[in-house]
Design a protein around this motif. Structure first.
Motif: not given
Length: 494
Positions: A285-287, A291-296
């Motif tokens: 949800c954050i991604n 545009d935070f680019g957290l690992p999926e």
């Protein structure tokens, strides 16, 4: 009373004002004396404006129809309002910025909304005593920014740091991301000036760094959610500016491995300055939100920071301990960075989770119930196992973020608010989460407060003697029961 909802069945039973001996909503009250006693323009009777001030950010909490809004500009306004209400037995709902998540600031039928957000002055910053004196409407971020030039810091930093007030933080004993090391609001409140229900005013707490004269009355007001009095001035303690941290991130395929990492790390002798958790749904949800680019693809992410009290060598050593433990507990990836840009990005991502989940909810039926049970750290792995079972049993989506270092979890129940069966399952899941928190030795709320969403659960947490003491204290401070009727203590009143 009649409670308005955005959907679903009433999750809390509100006490009828008439049953408390208060002036019933339909009984006329002459407001002219109130208008005359207050600052010009303080009394607002426009129905649209009143409605806009009748709810906080808690979705699905009951909302009544207040009688009038008072925008207090001074302590005198607060005193005059409470004298008026006390004499006429009119209920009063103290309010700030309306950023709460438990319905504590929601209006009730026939009430006066007493909003103190306009009392927003920083009255003093004392660099010798290391204190700040503020009015209740000062935003947490505003105080932090004002302290920078003095080399001082006010540590409590709730996720709503940019929009929540110090008065509201006191009312709910707010915590935040750094409380694992630096503590919560109550740890920094030195003194409070409070207007009681009858309009009388008192100062509680201590004027000095040390002081044990009398009972800790200030402590009673911290976390009292507007049920005992209205805070009009706050003296908070400060500390030297917090050093910049080193940041670590660990990814896991099983959130229970992340929980075991938390347990092992917190028993290692290291005190992180921050230790947060995001589950896979929260990361996604954050991604989607920014545009935070957290690992999926990970089931969980731990975000940790250490500042070594100013020593980069000590901070690096602390995070080396974290890295070793995370890898031993099955982390698929661990990254350590001393780049301030990385730290800012990860913290911004963590702070955005509320907005991100709200965006997801609005795109998928609009239903979201935000919980905040707090658990012993050793119970976290079992908690996540049970959360998975609750989600499956009730056929709802539960996204979890939280302050992992102190066990304060925020499970968000996401559902279709337009579908009555989905709403019913969501409420059942919400209750199951709170029951699980108590069963595992925790508490129904770590920082959001009881409000109306959880007032019927307070009696389940408190033993009979504690319930009796709560009621006795409430009656002493507010003998006519005008302050926040039916809210935090509503289910204990009977």
């Amino acid at each position: 009373m009649t409670a308005a909802h955005t959907g679903g069945t009433d999750p809390a039973v509100l006490t009828e004002p008439a049953a408390l001996g208060l002036t019933a909503p339909g009984v006329p009250v002459d407001l002219a004396p109130l208008v005359e006693a207050l600052s010009p323009g303080a009394v607002v009777d426009d129905p649209d404006v009143i409605a806009a001030h009748s709810k906080d950010r808690a979705v699905f909490a009951p909302i009544g129809t207040p009688r009038v809004l008072v925008r207090a500009r001074s302590t005198g306004d607060v005193q005059a309002t409470l004298r008026f209400a006390h004499e006429r037995r009119v209920p009063v709902i103290p309010q700030g910025a309306l950023t709460g998540l438990s319905g504590g600031a929601n209006g009730v039928d026939g009430a006066i909304l007493l909003n103190v957000a306009g009392m927003g002055g920083i009255l003093d910053i004392d660099t010798v005593e290391q204190t700040a004196t503020v009015e209740p409407g000062v935003l947490n971020r505003t105080l932090k920014d004002a302290l920078v030039e003095h080399g001082l810091s006010y540590p409590p930093d709730p996720g709503s740091v940019d929009i929540s007030t110090l008065g509201g933080n006191v009312a709910t004993n707010a915590g935040g991301l750094c409380c694992v090391k630096y503590g919560v609001t109550k740890d920094y409140v030195r003194r409070l000036t409070v207007v009681l229900a009858d309009g009388s005013i008192t100062t509680v707490g201590r004027p000095t760094a040390k002081g044990v004269a009398g009972l800790d009355l200030a402590g009673l007001f911290v976390g009292s959610e507007g049920t005992l009095g209205v805070v009009v001035e706050i003296v908070v303690e400060l500390i030297p500016a917090i050093p910049d941290p080193i940041t670590g991130v660990a990814l896991f395929d099983d959130i229970r491995d992340a929980a075991r990492t938390i347990t092992e790390f917190m028993s290692s002798g290291v005190t992180p300055s921050l230790l947060e958790i995001l589950d896979g749904q929260s990361i996604a949800c954050i991604n989607d939100y920014g545009d935070f680019g957290l690992p999926e693809g990970a089931a969980a992410m731990l975000l940790v920071q250490a500042n070594g009290d100013g020593s980069l060598e000590r901070a690096a050593a602390d995070l080396a301990v974290f890295e070793r433990i995370a890898e031993s507990q099955g982390a698929t990836e661990v990254t350590i960075s001393d780049d301030p840009a990385d730290s800012e990005m990860f913290i911004a991502a963590r702070r955005s989770v509320g907005h991100a989940l709200e965006k997801y909810a609005m795109a998928n039926g609009g239903g979201e119930l935000v919980d905040d049970v707090c658990l012993p750290r050793a119970a976290l792995a079992e908690f996540f196992t049970r959360i998975q079972g609750i989600a499956e049993e009730h056929d709802v989506l539960i996204a979890v973020a939280g302050h992992a270092g102190d066990g304060n979890m925020h499970p968000n129940v996401l559902f279709d608010a337009q579908d009555p069966p989905s709403v019913a399952r969501a409420y059942a899941a919400f209750d199951a989460i709170m029951a699980t928190g108590l069963e595992l030795g925790g508490t129904i709320t770590g920082e959001h407060g009881v409000g109306v969403l959880k007032n019927r659960w307070l009696a389940k947490e408190l033993d009979p003697v504690a319930q009796r003491l709560h009621v006795a204290i409430k009656r002493e401070f507010d003998p006519r029961g005008i302050l926040s009727p039916g809210k935090m203590l509503g289910e204990l009143a009977g």
